[in-house]
Design a protein around this motif. Structure first.
Motif, PDB file in Angstrom:
ATOM      1  N   SER A   1      46.736  32.014  45.792  1.00  0.00           N
ATOM      2  CA  SER A   1      46.736  31.411  47.131  1.00  0.00           C
ATOM      3  C   SER A   1      45.671  32.016  48.032  1.00  0.00           C
ATOM      4  O   SER A   1      45.168  31.356  48.946  1.00  0.00           O
ATOM      5  N   GLY A   2      45.315  33.262  47.777  1.00  0.00           N
ATOM      6  CA  GLY A   2      44.299  33.929  48.577  1.00  0.00           C
ATOM      7  C   GLY A   2      42.873  33.621  48.150  1.00  0.00           C
ATOM      8  O   GLY A   2      41.920  34.068  48.779  1.00  0.00           O
ATOM      9  N   MET A   3      42.708  32.837  47.086  1.00  0.00           N
ATOM     10  CA  MET A   3      41.367  32.528  46.581  1.00  0.00           C
ATOM     11  C   MET A   3      40.837  31.232  47.178  1.00  0.00           C
ATOM     12  O   MET A   3      41.604  30.369  47.596  1.00  0.00           O
TER      13      MET A   3
ATOM     14  N   ASP B   1      43.939  18.822  45.364  1.00  0.00           N
ATOM     15  CA  ASP B   1      44.655  19.651  46.323  1.00  0.00           C
ATOM     16  C   ASP B   1      44.676  21.095  45.809  1.00  0.00           C
ATOM     17  O   ASP B   1      44.892  21.334  44.611  1.00  0.00           O
ATOM     18  N   LYS B   2      44.460  22.046  46.684  1.00  0.00           N
ATOM     19  CA  LYS B   2      44.447  23.463  46.299  1.00  0.00           C
ATOM     20  C   LYS B   2      45.776  23.863  45.661  1.00  0.00           C
ATOM     21  O   LYS B   2      45.805  24.581  44.659  1.00  0.00           O
ATOM     22  N   GLY B   3      46.881  23.368  46.196  1.00  0.00           N
ATOM     23  CA  GLY B   3      48.193  23.681  45.631  1.00  0.00           C
ATOM     24  C   GLY B   3      48.350  23.164  44.212  1.00  0.00           C
ATOM     25  O   GLY B   3      48.964  23.821  43.364  1.00  0.00           O
TER      26      GLY B   3
ATOM     27  N   HIS C   1      47.179  35.702  36.613  1.00  0.00           N
ATOM     28  CA  HIS C   1      47.362  35.787  38.057  1.00  0.00           C
ATOM     29  C   HIS C   1      48.755  35.351  38.464  1.00  0.00           C
ATOM     30  O   HIS C   1      49.439  34.653  37.725  1.00  0.00           O
ATOM     31  N   ASP C   2      49.164  35.742  39.680  1.00  0.00           N
ATOM     32  CA  ASP C   2      50.415  35.229  40.245  1.00  0.00           C
ATOM     33  C   ASP C   2      50.072  34.288  41.395  1.00  0.00           C
ATOM     34  O   ASP C   2      48.920  34.187  41.825  1.00  0.00           O
TER      35      ASP C   2
ATOM     36  N   LEU D   1      39.164  29.047  42.264  1.00  0.00           N
ATOM     37  CA  LEU D   1      40.278  28.431  41.537  1.00  0.00           C
ATOM     38  C   LEU D   1      39.760  27.452  40.486  1.00  0.00           C
ATOM     39  O   LEU D   1      40.287  27.396  39.367  1.00  0.00           O
ATOM     40  N   LEU D   2      38.753  26.703  40.837  1.00  0.00           N
ATOM     41  CA  LEU D   2      38.181  25.750  39.893  1.00  0.00           C
ATOM     42  C   LEU D   2      37.630  26.460  38.665  1.00  0.00           C
ATOM     43  O   LEU D   2      37.821  26.006  37.529  1.00  0.00           O
ATOM     44  N   GLU D   3      36.963  27.601  38.869  1.00  0.00           N
ATOM     45  CA  GLU D   3      36.428  28.355  37.735  1.00  0.00           C
ATOM     46  C   GLU D   3      37.557  28.882  36.841  1.00  0.00           C
ATOM     47  O   GLU D   3      37.452  28.840  35.609  1.00  0.00           O
TER      48      GLU D   3
END
Length: 148
Positions: free
Chosen positions: A47-49, A123-125, A41-42, A54-56
């Motif tokens: 960022s759109g997820m 944090d998502k980032g 992924h890029d 993201l955790l998976e």
């Protein structure tokens, strides 16, 4: 009719036994065949997820790295067996490979449990940065393979 049923059942059991016997003696891959990334992924895509997605991805990449990195001096791709590398395919080496697989599975079970409980607080980032780092590391294994 009864004899036909008995004969077919007997043949079925013989066939099943032969299939399982062959699978037991088949050479095993040093790196698990499940140690693959389906898609890289890029940052924009990540960022759109949602955080759960993201955790998976994060967990999937950890699993692949744990199943791959300890073996890079031998091999970097799944599917390579001891026989392919000239390692004797005897009971001693099979036992060592089996013990390593059990240890890896145990470690991953504990790690994944930890990730599922603790990483939702990250944090998502940071999750995105970690996924990109892990993917970069996995891509570099292809370069490492080219050096040999």
């Amino acid at each position: 009719m009864k004899n036909t049923t008995i004969l077919l059942s007997f043949l079925f059991f013989l066939t099943t036994g032969a299939i399982f016997a062959q699978a037991k003696n088949a050479p095993r891959s040093i790196i698990s065949t499940t140690a693959l990334i389906k898609k890289y992924h890029d940052q924009k895509e990540l960022s759109g997820m949602q955080k759960g997605e993201l955790l998976e991805l994060y967990i999937e990449r950890i699993k692949v790295l744990v199943k791959t990195l300890p073996y890079i001096a031998l091999v970097t791709k799944p599917g390579v067996t001891m026989a392919d590398l000239g390692i004797p395919d005897d009971n001693e080496h099979k036992k060592v490979l089996d013990l390593q697989a059990v240890g890896t599975t145990s470690f991953l079970d504990t790690t994944v449990e930890f990730q599922r409980k603790m990483m939702p607080y990250s944090d998502k980032g940071n999750l995105i940065a970690a996924i990109l780092f892990y993917e970069s590391t996995l891509k570099s294994l292809h370069e490492f393979n080219d050096l040999n």
